[in-house]
Write an enzyme that holds these catalytic residues in place. Structure first.
Site, PDB file in Angstrom:
ATOM      1  N   HIS A  77       0.835  -1.197   0.000  1.00  0.00           N
ATOM      2  CA  HIS A  77       0.000   0.000   0.000  1.00  0.00           C
ATOM      3  C   HIS A  77       0.877   1.257   0.000  1.00  0.00           C
ATOM      4  CE1 HIS A  77      -2.840   3.074   1.229  1.00  0.00           C
ATOM      5  NE2 HIS A  77      -2.146   3.272   2.339  1.00  0.00           N
ATOM      6  N   ASP A 106       6.647  22.387 -25.948  1.00  0.00           N
ATOM      7  CA  ASP A 106       6.620  21.025 -25.406  1.00  0.00           C
ATOM      8  C   ASP A 106       7.663  20.961 -24.300  1.00  0.00           C
ATOM      9  OD1 ASP A 106       6.534  18.172 -25.005  1.00  0.00           O
ATOM     10  OD2 ASP A 106       5.709  17.989 -27.016  1.00  0.00           O
ATOM     11  N   TRP A 142       7.171  -0.046   3.715  1.00  0.00           N
ATOM     12  CA  TRP A 142       7.641   0.676   2.522  1.00  0.00           C
ATOM     13  C   TRP A 142       9.041   1.216   2.759  1.00  0.00           C
ATOM     14  CZ3 TRP A 142       8.988   5.727   1.056  1.00  0.00           C
ATOM     15  CH2 TRP A 142       8.913   6.689   2.066  1.00  0.00           C
ATOM     16  N   SER A 169      12.929   6.696 -13.790  1.00  0.00           N
ATOM     17  CA  SER A 169      11.867   7.462 -14.426  1.00  0.00           C
ATOM     18  C   SER A 169      11.740   8.846 -13.789  1.00  0.00           C
ATOM     19  CB  SER A 169      10.564   6.681 -14.322  1.00  0.00           C
ATOM     20  OG  SER A 169       9.472   7.538 -14.379  1.00  0.00           O
ATOM     21  N   SER A 170      11.779   8.897 -12.460  1.00  0.00           N
ATOM     22  CA  SER A 170      11.644  10.196 -11.795  1.00  0.00           C
ATOM     23  C   SER A 170      12.798  11.112 -12.133  1.00  0.00           C
ATOM     24  CB  SER A 170      11.633  10.034 -10.272  1.00  0.00           C
ATOM     25  OG  SER A 170      10.511   9.334  -9.873  1.00  0.00           O
ATOM     26  N   HIS A 253      13.176  12.008   3.761  1.00  0.00           N
ATOM     27  CA  HIS A 253      12.552  13.269   4.145  1.00  0.00           C
ATOM     28  C   HIS A 253      12.379  14.216   2.974  1.00  0.00           C
ATOM     29  CE1 HIS A 253      10.473  15.835   6.767  1.00  0.00           C
ATOM     30  NE2 HIS A 253      11.006  16.785   6.041  1.00  0.00           N
ATOM     31  N   GLU A 255      11.889  13.354   0.162  1.00  0.00           N
ATOM     32  CA  GLU A 255      10.798  12.725  -0.574  1.00  0.00           C
ATOM     33  C   GLU A 255       9.433  13.256  -0.138  1.00  0.00           C
ATOM     34  OE1 GLU A 255      10.343  10.835  -3.056  1.00  0.00           O
ATOM     35  OE2 GLU A 255       8.360   9.945  -2.758  1.00  0.00           O
ATOM     36  N   TYR A 257       8.762  16.137   0.845  1.00  0.00           N
ATOM     37  CA  TYR A 257       8.575  17.458   0.244  1.00  0.00           C
ATOM     38  C   TYR A 257       8.397  17.352  -1.250  1.00  0.00           C
ATOM     39  CZ  TYR A 257       9.164  19.168   4.801  1.00  0.00           C
ATOM     40  OH  TYR A 257       8.949  19.385   6.124  1.00  0.00           O
ATOM     41  N   SER A 268      -1.470  27.460  -4.825  1.00  0.00           N
ATOM     42  CA  SER A 268      -1.149  28.876  -5.018  1.00  0.00           C
ATOM     43  C   SER A 268      -1.726  29.424  -6.323  1.00  0.00           C
ATOM     44  CB  SER A 268       0.362  29.092  -5.006  1.00  0.00           C
ATOM     45  OG  SER A 268       0.899  28.625  -3.797  1.00  0.00           O
ATOM     46  N   HIS A 302      15.042  12.869  12.126  1.00  0.00           N
ATOM     47  CA  HIS A 302      13.859  12.943  12.998  1.00  0.00           C
ATOM     48  C   HIS A 302      13.003  11.684  12.857  1.00  0.00           C
ATOM     49  CE1 HIS A 302      11.661  15.421   9.640  1.00  0.00           C
ATOM     50  NE2 HIS A 302      11.602  14.143   9.385  1.00  0.00           N
ATOM     51  N   HIS A 303      13.276  10.886  11.841  1.00  0.00           N
ATOM     52  CA  HIS A 303      12.585   9.596  11.739  1.00  0.00           C
ATOM     53  C   HIS A 303      13.272   8.534  12.584  1.00  0.00           C
ATOM     54  CE1 HIS A 303      10.050  10.989   8.413  1.00  0.00           C
ATOM     55  NE2 HIS A 303      11.108  11.679   8.039  1.00  0.00           N
ATOM     56  N   THR A 328       6.756  26.936   6.286  1.00  0.00           N
ATOM     57  CA  THR A 328       5.450  26.340   6.022  1.00  0.00           C
ATOM     58  C   THR A 328       4.347  27.266   6.533  1.00  0.00           C
ATOM     59  OG1 THR A 328       6.531  24.236   6.406  1.00  0.00           O
ATOM     60  CG2 THR A 328       4.151  24.197   6.182  1.00  0.00           C
ATOM     61  N   LYS A 331       3.606  30.077   4.209  1.00  0.00           N
ATOM     62  CA  LYS A 331       2.737  29.738   3.079  1.00  0.00           C
ATOM     63  C   LYS A 331       1.269  29.784   3.491  1.00  0.00           C
ATOM     64  CE  LYS A 331       4.300  27.513  -0.296  1.00  0.00           C
ATOM     65  NZ  LYS A 331       5.241  28.358  -1.016  1.00  0.00           N
ATOM     66  N   ARG A 450       1.767   0.948  14.983  1.00  0.00           N
ATOM     67  CA  ARG A 450       1.342   0.793  13.595  1.00  0.00           C
ATOM     68  C   ARG A 450       1.870  -0.527  13.056  1.00  0.00           C
ATOM     69  NH1 ARG A 450       5.604   4.528  10.202  1.00  0.00           N
ATOM     70  NH2 ARG A 450       4.663   3.656   8.331  1.00  0.00           N
TER      71      ARG A 450
HETATM   72  C1  HEM Z   1      -8.278   5.235   0.981  1.00  0.00           C
HETATM   73  C2  HEM Z   1      -7.373   5.974   1.566  1.00  0.00           C
HETATM   74  C3  HEM Z   1      -6.329   5.394   2.498  1.00  0.00           C
HETATM   75  C4  HEM Z   1      -6.509   4.574   3.576  1.00  0.00           C
HETATM   76  C5  HEM Z   1      -7.810   4.044   4.125  1.00  0.00           C
HETATM   77  C6  HEM Z   1      -5.207   4.289   4.105  1.00  0.00           C
HETATM   78  C7  HEM Z   1      -4.967   3.485   5.198  1.00  0.00           C
HETATM   79  C8  HEM Z   1      -3.713   3.092   5.625  1.00  0.00           C
HETATM   80  C9  HEM Z   1      -3.458   2.140   6.634  1.00  0.00           C
HETATM   81  C10 HEM Z   1      -4.513   1.401   7.421  1.00  0.00           C
HETATM   82  C11 HEM Z   1      -2.104   2.009   6.748  1.00  0.00           C
HETATM   83  C12 HEM Z   1      -1.378   1.033   7.636  1.00  0.00           C
HETATM   84  C13 HEM Z   1      -0.943   1.592   8.888  1.00  0.00           C
HETATM   85  C14 HEM Z   1      -0.091   0.607   9.602  1.00  0.00           C
HETATM   86  O1  HEM Z   1      -0.559  -0.492   9.915  1.00  0.00           O
HETATM   87  O2  HEM Z   1       1.044   0.982   9.851  1.00  0.00           O
HETATM   88  C15 HEM Z   1      -1.515   2.887   5.826  1.00  0.00           C
HETATM   89  C16 HEM Z   1      -0.150   3.059   5.662  1.00  0.00           C
HETATM   90  C17 HEM Z   1       0.432   3.945   4.767  1.00  0.00           C
HETATM   91  N1  HEM Z   1      -0.240   4.789   3.883  1.00  0.00           N
HETATM   92 FE1  HEM Z   1      -2.250   4.843   3.632  1.00  0.00          FE
HETATM   93  N2  HEM Z   1      -4.274   4.946   3.368  1.00  0.00           N
HETATM   94  C18 HEM Z   1      -4.917   5.625   2.366  1.00  0.00           C
HETATM   95  C19 HEM Z   1      -4.347   6.423   1.408  1.00  0.00           C
HETATM   96  C20 HEM Z   1      -2.986   6.695   1.314  1.00  0.00           C
HETATM   97  C21 HEM Z   1      -2.406   7.602   0.356  1.00  0.00           C
HETATM   98  C22 HEM Z   1      -3.164   8.410  -0.712  1.00  0.00           C
HETATM   99  C23 HEM Z   1      -1.096   7.625   0.589  1.00  0.00           C
HETATM  100  C24 HEM Z   1      -0.177   8.509  -0.233  1.00  0.00           C
HETATM  101  C25 HEM Z   1       1.034   8.497  -0.368  1.00  0.00           C
HETATM  102  C26 HEM Z   1      -0.806   6.702   1.686  1.00  0.00           C
HETATM  103  C27 HEM Z   1       0.441   6.437   2.217  1.00  0.00           C
HETATM  104  C28 HEM Z   1       0.696   5.500   3.178  1.00  0.00           C
HETATM  105  C29 HEM Z   1       2.015   5.125   3.631  1.00  0.00           C
HETATM  106  C30 HEM Z   1       3.340   5.679   3.147  1.00  0.00           C
HETATM  107  C31 HEM Z   1       1.851   4.149   4.623  1.00  0.00           C
HETATM  108  C32 HEM Z   1       2.939   3.467   5.408  1.00  0.00           C
HETATM  109  C33 HEM Z   1       3.174   2.105   4.887  1.00  0.00           C
HETATM  110  C34 HEM Z   1       4.110   1.360   5.777  1.00  0.00           C
HETATM  111  O3  HEM Z   1       3.824   1.284   6.979  1.00  0.00           O
HETATM  112  O4  HEM Z   1       5.125   0.865   5.286  1.00  0.00           O
HETATM  113  N3  HEM Z   1      -1.994   6.165   2.103  1.00  0.00           N
HETATM  114  N4  HEM Z   1      -2.516   3.552   5.133  1.00  0.00           N
HETATM  115 CU   LIG Z   2      10.977  13.601   7.658  1.00  0.00          CU
END
Ligand code: HEM
Ligand SMILES: [Cu+2]
Ligand SMILES: [Cu+2]
Lengths: 525, 300
Positions: A77, A106, A142, A169-170, A253, A255, A257, A268, A302-303, A328, A331, A450
């Site tokens: 996810h 272009d 992740w 790609s990025s 970090h 990332e 931003y 804006s 800080h992480h 921040t 802004k 978590r």
């Molecule tokens: C439908 C909307 C979303 C729901 C319900 C949702 C829900 C969750 C849940 C339940 C977790 C797991 C937390 C855990 O157990 O640690 C999670 C982790 C995460 N979510 Fe989402 N999320 C949503 C959208 C997004 C979006 C749009 C992003 C954009 C970047 C995002 C980024 C992340 C990241 C980076 C994690 C951490 C994954 C990890 O622990 O390795 N989520 N999210």
């Molecule tokens: Cu950070």
């Protein structure tokens, strides 16, 4: 501002048609469209993973998935949302809008542009496909911390290669943006007259170029630790697991931003348009972007407050992180001042923008709270952090993306997006988002870690609420599909300047923007 | 200056408000009630931060929503045309810096306190294993005690075949036992991947890193049972390796130590004393069911 050359009025387009058109295209608008569609598909896939997580967490106990698979879900996810949805979506916006906003015909490297998009689908297939290999997808989070990631199966290797490809790609996308913005502006458009979205992306592109190689290095070291007997992160061989975290967060970090600065850019533009009033403090907005970007390189640890840094280290990273609140804040104040004594109306783009400021600021405040090292030590790796980063990623980046999409859809399709549906989409998202994620602050404070598939009974009610909110939020996103399809198919015709208060070169070309625009550069005065 | 003034004025009232609210927030919505000096500092720090942030939030969004409701086109508002004001912009850059300084000051003191692990009464090493904790009493009263601490929630409860107990997932077979009011230094390390030893009420969370030793300290001032979790993703059963600490009176502690040392001399169950042998891998019943001690790591 600018004249439209007669050519631009005809949509003339030679070359392959059908599928080959999309595979071989070097047109920034085609490529932008592909990026946006790709990102949305990945957003829905990542959403399905998230909803599976939330379904499991609806009640205490294990009901739907087993712990191994649960960890795969959270990991994928996160990876899918970050590398598949949010980042490509912003690159899609850049592709569509930067040439239109600076009066270029272009992107600077049109072929490389094609290549940088077409790297993404194979990366996505590697990533999603890893669910189906023996051992399943990677379950190391992740963040892929070593040594846990060294224990994983082949799914980890696939994720590493996917990250490599997406990184390439990025970087290509970023180089393209830098060169385009620096070299292809219309005559008379000085840097300090450039639309803020372009500024935001210019700065973001530098961040990308600086940190994507760092990530590639980190995951490559994991790869060699896994297969080639190196011990970068293995203490028994003279390595250090914490070094992985330093390298990862040196990428990680900046990332975050990378995922928010372009959002600032979009907001804006929307706020002044619907306040019918120029942006307050243009120059300070630019400086704030630059300050945030520069500071973002000195806050990574800080992480890592709980890894046990020396006190001086903790203090340094705490102070540096708190400092980011200043630009921040500038802004947010500037946006507020832009709205002040404006003549506002609240079409969907403006709703998303105001919603963005409101909820993003909540995420900003919790960010400040977790910047304080002792508090962070208490809430690190709890749901508080999950709440925090969803307030900045979903309510931040994602809301801005939707705002931008409603704002520029008329330019892209030639039709106004359905206003009623747009408003329903916004209000449902806003309400359900908060139902889903606000309770997570309480869960985290009360001590729910978590990345766990099951939890103690005291956390039951808020988890149930969060799951209900999450499903509501997820379903609300389907409304956007309807809006987008309707808007492409038909609807009220958009004029060149689709919104009354809109300003900028992109509004001087007809809607929809012809296939080729600004073949002759406009002059900006 | 008007905007800036609105933001700055309420900030002065903060310390008063902070103390008042701190008492009244029920713990379901806040950090658990702290039982160590560090925990208490963190608790207050968080309340302080929360209130400062809330005040700024209300001030800024008060202004914004005033504009949202008043300065609408539909109400005939005509747009002004100002777009910069250097003094206001400088003010809202400088004032936040001072607010931040006010936050950083108490935080710095807490950081230094947390990091000062000198002069412990008792030193205990906590070792993270996939997926359980091992404890070695290294120094002070109880020196030589070592045991493994496994989740004791039965598998049936997790799978829904039995009703869940009160301390579902937060209970272990062999809890850590420490005396009240003593400085306890916890050394953390791990055997396989990174774990994190965390007891919220103590304000202690310290990663346990394989191949390295880190430390933290606490002094629990109230007797009781305190529960926490592993706080770093460590594989399949990351959610199933809780920390349970019993803070007992000095007398009870002395008795416990005597029992442990006596039992340790004779047996090799979960609570084993002494010896250069590695921490025994033999887990007790309930834990063996929910978190097999020697299972291969997930996905491997
Ligand atoms: C439908 C909307 C979303 C729901 C319900 C949702 C829900 C969750 C849940 C339940 C977790 C797991 C937390 C855990 O157990 O640690 C999670 C982790 C995460 N979510 Fe989402 N999320 C949503 C959208 C997004 C979006 C749009 C992003 C954009 C970047 C995002 C980024 C992340 C990241 C980076 C994690 C951490 C994954 C990890 O622990 O390795 N989520 N999210
Ligand atoms: Cu950070
Ligand atoms: Cu763990």
């Amino acid at each position: 501002m600018a004249a439209v050359t007669p050519d631009q009025l005809h949509d003339h387009h030679h070359g392959p048609t059908g599928l080959m058109r999309w595979i071989t295209t070097t047109n920034h608008k085609d490529i932008g469209t592909m990026y946006l569609i790709f990102a949305f598909v990945m957003f829905l896939s990542g959403g399905v993973l998230a909803l599976t997580i939330r379904a499991e967490l609806f009640q205490p106990g294990l009901q739907i998935v087993q712990p191994e698979f649960f960890n795969q879900l959270t990991t994928m996810h996160g990876l899918v949302m970050i590398f598949g949805a949010i980042m490509p979506a912003f690159v899609g916006f850049a592709n569509w809008q930067i040439p239109l906003m600076i009066g270029a015909s272009d992107m600077a490297f049109a072929r490389m542009n094609n290549w940088s998009f077409w790297l993404l689908p194979p990366a996505a297939i590697l990533l999603i496909g890893s669910f189906f290999v023996p051992g399943g997808a990677t379950a190391a989070g992740w963040t892929m911390y070593a040594p846990l990631s060294v224990q994983m199966g082949i799914g980890q290797d696939m994720a590493i290669f996917a990250v490599h490809i997406m990184g390439v790609s990025s970087i290509m996308g970023a180089i393209n943006i830098v060169v385009t913005v620096l070299n292809m502006r219309a005559p008379g458009m000085k840097l300090m007259k450039m639309p803020l979205f372009c500024w935001a992306w210019l700065i973001t592109a530098y961040l990308l170029i600086a940190v994507m190689p760092v990530l590639a290095g980190a995951v490559t070291m994991v790869l060699t630790d896994r297969h080639f007997g190196t011990s970068f992160f293995n203490a028994a061989g003279g390595g250090d697991p914490v070094m992985y975290q330093h390298i990862f967060w040196f990428f990680g970090h900046p990332e975050v931003y990378i995922m928010i600065l372009p959002a600032f850019g979009i907001i804006s533009h929307i706020i002044p348009t619907f306040a019918r009033k120029p942006l307050f403090g243009y120059a300070s907005m630019v400086y704030a972007l630059a300050a945030i970007a520069i500071l973002s390189f000195s806050v990574w640890a800080h992480h890592m407050f709980t890894t046990g840094m020396p006190a001086v280290g903790q203090l340094f990273f705490m102070y540096a992180t708190m400092l980011i609140a200043v630009p921040t804040g500038v802004k947010v104040f500037n946006w507020t001042a832009t709205m002040w004594r404006g003549s506002m109306s609240f079409e969907p783009p403006m709703l998303w923008a105001v919603g963005f400021i409101l909820v993003f600021t909540i995420g900003g405040f919790t960010g400040l709270i977790v910047a304080v090292a002792p508090i962070d030590i208490q809430v690190q790796d709890t749901y508080y952090v999950v709440a925090h980063f969803h307030y900045v990623l979903v309510a931040g980046s994602l809301f801005a993306l939707f705002g931008g999409a409603y704002y520029w859809l008329p330019k892209w399709t030639g039709h106004m997006p359905d206003e009623r549906l747009g408003k329903i989409h916004f209000w449902c998202s806003m309400v359900f988002f908060n139902i889903a994620f606000f309770p997570m602050h309480f869960l985290g404070l009360a001590g729910m870690p978590r990345r766990i598939p099951d939890y103690a009974l005291q956390f039951a009610d808020f988890n149930m609420l969060a799951t209900i909110g999450a499903f509501g939020f997820g379903l609300s996103q389907l409304i956007f599909i309807v809006v987008a399809v309707k808007c492409v198919r038909g609807g009220a015709k958009a004029s060149a300047r689709a919104w009354e208060g809109a300003d900028g070169l992109e509004w001087t070309v007809p809607s929809p923007a012809p296939y080729h625009t600004f073949e002759e550069a406009p002059v900006v005065r | 200056m008007r905007l800036a003034g609105r933001v700055a004025a309420p900030v002065i009232l903060l310390p008063v408000a902070s103390a008042a609210v701190a008492q009244s927030i029920p713990s379901k919505f806040n950090l658990p009630p702290p039982v160590t000096p560090i925990g208490a500092q963190i608790y207050d720090l968080h309340n302080l931060m929360l209130i400062i942030c809330l005040v700024i939030f209300v001030a800024v969004f008060g202004v914004m929503f005033w504009a949202v409701f008043r300065h609408r086109k539909s109400r005939g508002a005509v747009a002004a045309n100002f777009h910069e004001n250097t003094s206001v912009e400088i003010a809202w850059t400088i004032i936040p810096v001072f607010i931040l300084l006010g936050m950083a000051w108490p935080a710095t003191k807490t950081v230094l306190d947390m990091k000062n692990t000198a002069d412990p009464d008792i030193t205990i090493k906590a070792t993270g294993y996939q997926w359980k904790w091992g404890y070695d009493y290294l120094q002070g009263e109880g020196q030589g005690i070592r045991f493994v601490s496994n989740l004791s929630t039965p598998r049936d409860q997790i799978e829904g075949a039995a009703p869940k107990g009160e301390h579902y997932l937060l209970e272990v077979d062999n809890p850590l036992v420490v005396p009240v009011g003593k400085r306890i230094r916890v050394l953390t390390t791990a055997n396989d991947v990174i774990h994190s030893w965390w007891v919220p009420a103590f304000g202690v969370k310290q990663d346990a890193i394989p191949g390295f030793i880190r430390d933290a300290w606490f002094r629990a001032d109230t007797e009781g049972v305190y529960r926490g979790n592993c706080a770093e993703l460590c594989g399949r059963d990351h959610g199933f390796m809780p920390v349970e600490v019993h803070v007992v009176s000095q007398q009870a502690y002395t008795e416990w130590v005597a029992r442990q040392l006596a039992a340790g001399a004779a047996s090799d169950t979960g609570a084993t004393a002494q010896g250069a042998t590695p921490v025994p891998a033999a887990p007790t019943e309930g834990a063996a069911q929910s978190a097999p001690a020697n299972a291969a790591p997930a996905g491997n």
